[in-house]
Design an enzyme around this catalytic site. Structure first.
Site, PDB file in Angstrom:
ATOM      1  CG  ASP A   1      -1.950   1.022   1.291  1.00  0.00           C
ATOM      2  OD1 ASP A   1      -2.822   0.996   0.416  1.00  0.00           O
ATOM      3  OD2 ASP A   1      -1.938   1.872   2.208  1.00  0.00           O
TER       4      ASP A   1
ATOM      5  CD  GLU B   1      -2.053   2.509  -3.612  1.00  0.00           C
ATOM      6  OE1 GLU B   1      -3.135   3.049  -3.837  1.00  0.00           O
ATOM      7  OE2 GLU B   1      -1.518   2.534  -2.485  1.00  0.00           O
TER       8      GLU B   1
HETATM    9  C1  GLC Z   1      -4.162   3.071  -0.600  1.00  0.00           C
HETATM   10  C2  GLC Z   1      -5.403   2.221  -0.560  1.00  0.00           C
HETATM   11  C3  GLC Z   1      -6.564   3.079  -0.192  1.00  0.00           C
HETATM   12  C4  GLC Z   1      -6.296   3.648   1.190  1.00  0.00           C
HETATM   13  C5  GLC Z   1      -4.966   4.377   1.237  1.00  0.00           C
HETATM   14  C6  GLC Z   1      -4.526   4.628   2.640  1.00  0.00           C
HETATM   15  O1  GLC Z   1      -4.222   4.048  -1.578  1.00  0.00           O
HETATM   16  O2  GLC Z   1      -5.582   1.588  -1.798  1.00  0.00           O
HETATM   17  O3  GLC Z   1      -7.769   2.380  -0.204  1.00  0.00           O
HETATM   18  O4  GLC Z   1      -7.323   4.538   1.530  1.00  0.00           O
HETATM   19  O5  GLC Z   1      -3.938   3.619   0.653  1.00  0.00           O
HETATM   20  O6  GLC Z   1      -4.108   3.434   3.239  1.00  0.00           O
END
Ligand code: GLC
Length: 546
Positions: A231, A290
């Site tokens: 994440d 991500e």
């Molecule tokens: C990432 C997740 C999202 C979340 C954010 C904070 O972007 O995909 O859903 O709100 O991180 O953890």
């Protein structure tokens, strides 16, 4: 698409029969390089204990469906102990299952069931922040400014000093969900939360943090997880001195500046190398990042040989419907990833973005375009991620105000509705909500009655459904050596179209324009809408054997 010799035409969507096919030999260690991953948002996938919320038992019960669909790996969004201030991305205990989702025994059963079907299981890891209910943060609140407990997070005095009524935070950073990124505690210090106040950022400059994340990684690896989705993988290192940011052009909650110095600082790569070292100490595991890094070359740095295995290509997610925007997103990623020897990772939708069928216009046209985009996505070299419900052609749902749960809704002062519209529970069977998602009459978000035609059962029975299209595409993707190869070359295509060759003679063409185009020559293997005559209709993609 202009070099036409006698084309082979099909009438109606071309749907080869699904067979018990041979799978191509692939080194086990490389499974992730071309895998089809399926993202499960656990709250919304399937409710195994009928409390209205999806759970791990629900996933285990649906493994035969996932096998039938043809996916090779799962990514489970967080199911860890959490007060659910941000759908579970606020983790209070990263090595336990929230009772809402079940237990560690349920996780073990899911892994066993998936592995028995030759499906890998990857889990989310959330290294930027913990929940404010995590014991570390509770200890930090109880401790003094400057204490080792506070050093695990980012506590600072305000610009106007430290006293309980100081009112100027350490810098001007906004939170992604709205409001300031700082919250003051009673002794006058402030703590940083790039996301919600319930998600305090941890301090990766403190070696204790890295050690704790090594423990968390090993915990899930030991339990049999095949990998991780990391994440906000670009956020662990903060800019030196936490300077104010230039907010020119900032559009408010839920949006981000293209150049945002809170993210993508070079120090992040050292942390990712630690992740890789730990993951590599177990056989055949992987991690995908991500990282919303708009520059392809900078994104490619995340998948250098000693860092992450994969990183999502969000340029395709951000690309508007159109051949030029798709061409640019695909080409940029192919070029940048090739330079570091990493595969591309293609995504159309996830739990944070409006579903692609809706983004492309919704309704009949959105559905046609969504199907066409899927045939593009599933024919590109590299790994792909399918978000639960993509395969049904689901759209975002306009939900009433009173059911919205995304923190963005409240923190934006009720101006940004947030991401609940793409998180509505899946319709499985039957003619009325909750469509077998649950036996509870009240799923955690209401499911629209119109989804009766888009249940899994309805679409499985319809050879022309989006689900049938995905099944055929995934089968061909497994079976055709061209689609497992890295070979890719662009072909000349008329305006509004794009075309490319995979391997020696597999051609993929997309007509993203408004008028029919010439169909390239070859035998149609699969098309996203019926092909008539020698024309490729608007909003249609086709796979051909040239
Ligand atoms: C990432 C997740 C999202 C979340 C954010 C904070 O972007 O995909 O859903 O709100 O991180 O953890």
């Amino acid at each position: 698409m202009s070099d036409s010799t006698a084309p082979h035409h099909a009438t109606g969507p071309a749907v080869p029969a699904v067979s018990e096919g041979r799978s191509l030999p692939r080194a086990e260690a490389d499974w992730w390089k071309t895998a089809v991953f399926y993202q499960i948002y656990p709250k919304s996938f399937s409710d195994g204990n009928d409390d209205g919320v999806g759970d791990l038992i629900g996933v285990t019960q649906r493994l035969d469906y996932l096998k039938l669909l043809g996916v090779e790996a799962l990514w489970l969004s967080p199911f860890y102990k959490s007060p659910m201030a941000d759908g579970g991305y606020d983790v209070a205990d990263p090595t336990d299952v929230d009772p809402m989702f079940g237990s560690l025994a349920d996780f073990d059963a899911l892994i066993a069931g998936a592995h028995a079907r030759d499906i890998k299981v990857t889990v989310d890891i959330v290294p930027n922040h913990f929940s404010d209910q995590h014991p570390w943060f509770q200890e930090a609140l109880a401790a003094e400014p400057g204490s080792p407990e506070r050093e695990r997070f980012i506590f600072m005095d305000g610009k106007d000093g430290r006293h309980p009524d100081s009112s100027v935070p350490p810098n001007n950073w906004p939170s992604i969900f709205g409001g300031p990124a700082w919250t003051r505690v009673p002794d006058g210090q402030w703590y940083l939360h790039i996301f919600a106040p319930e998600q305090p950022d941890v301090n990766w400059a403190n070696p204790e943090v890295a050690a704790e994340f090594e423990r968390i990684l090993r915990f899930w690896l030991e339990r049999g997880a095949d990998g991780f989705r990391v994440d906000v993988a670009h956020s662990m290192a903060k800019p030196e001195g936490l300077p104010d940011m230039d907010l020119t052009g900032y559009l408010g909650p839920g949006t981000q500046l293209d150049v945002d110095h809170r993210f993508d600082n070079d120090g992040v790569h050292d942390h990712l190398r630690m992740f890789r070292r730990v993951i590599d100490s177990y056989p055949n595991r992987m991690a995908v990042g991500e990282a919303w890094v708009p520059d392809d070359e900078r994104l490619a740095l995340y998948v250098r040989g000693d860092e992450l295995h994969l990183t999502f290509n969000f340029r395709l997610v951000e690309a508007e419907w159109g051949s030029d925007s798709f061409h640019a997103a695909i080409d940029g990623s192919l070029t940048a990833m090739a330079a570091v020897g990493a595969p591309c990772t293609w995504v159309l939708s996830n739990h944070d973005v409006v579903r692609h069928t809706t983004r492309y216009g919704g309704g009949q046209i959105g559905r046609a375009r969504g199907r066409a985009a899927a045939l593009v996505q599933l024919s590109l070299p590299g790994a792909v991620y399918v978000y639960n419900g993509d395969e049904l052609g689901l759209e975002n749902v306009d939900l009433p105000d009173e059911v919205l749960q995304d923190p963005t809704w409240k923190r934006s002062g009720y101006t940004e509705r947030g991401r609940d519209g793409e998180r509505v529970p899946l319709p499985w069977e039957g003619t009325e909500p909750p469509f077998g998602f649950s036996h509870s009459a009240q799923p955690w978000l209401p499911i629209p009655a119109e989804w009766a035609e888009q249940t899994v059962a309805a679409e499985l029975a319809d050879p022309e459904s989006t689900l049938s299209l995905y099944r055929k595409a995934l089968e061909l993707r497994r079976e055709l050596p061209e689609l497992q190869s890295e070979e890719f070359s662009w072909l000349k295509a008329p305006e509004g179209c794009l075309a490319y060759r995979r391997g020696p003679n597999l051609v993929v063409a997309l007509n993203a324009g408004d008028v029919p185009a010439e169909l390239p020559p070859g035998e149609v293997l699969l098309s996203s809408s019926p092909i008539e005559g020698n024309k490729l209709p608007a909003n249609t993609a086709v796979w051909l054997r040239a």
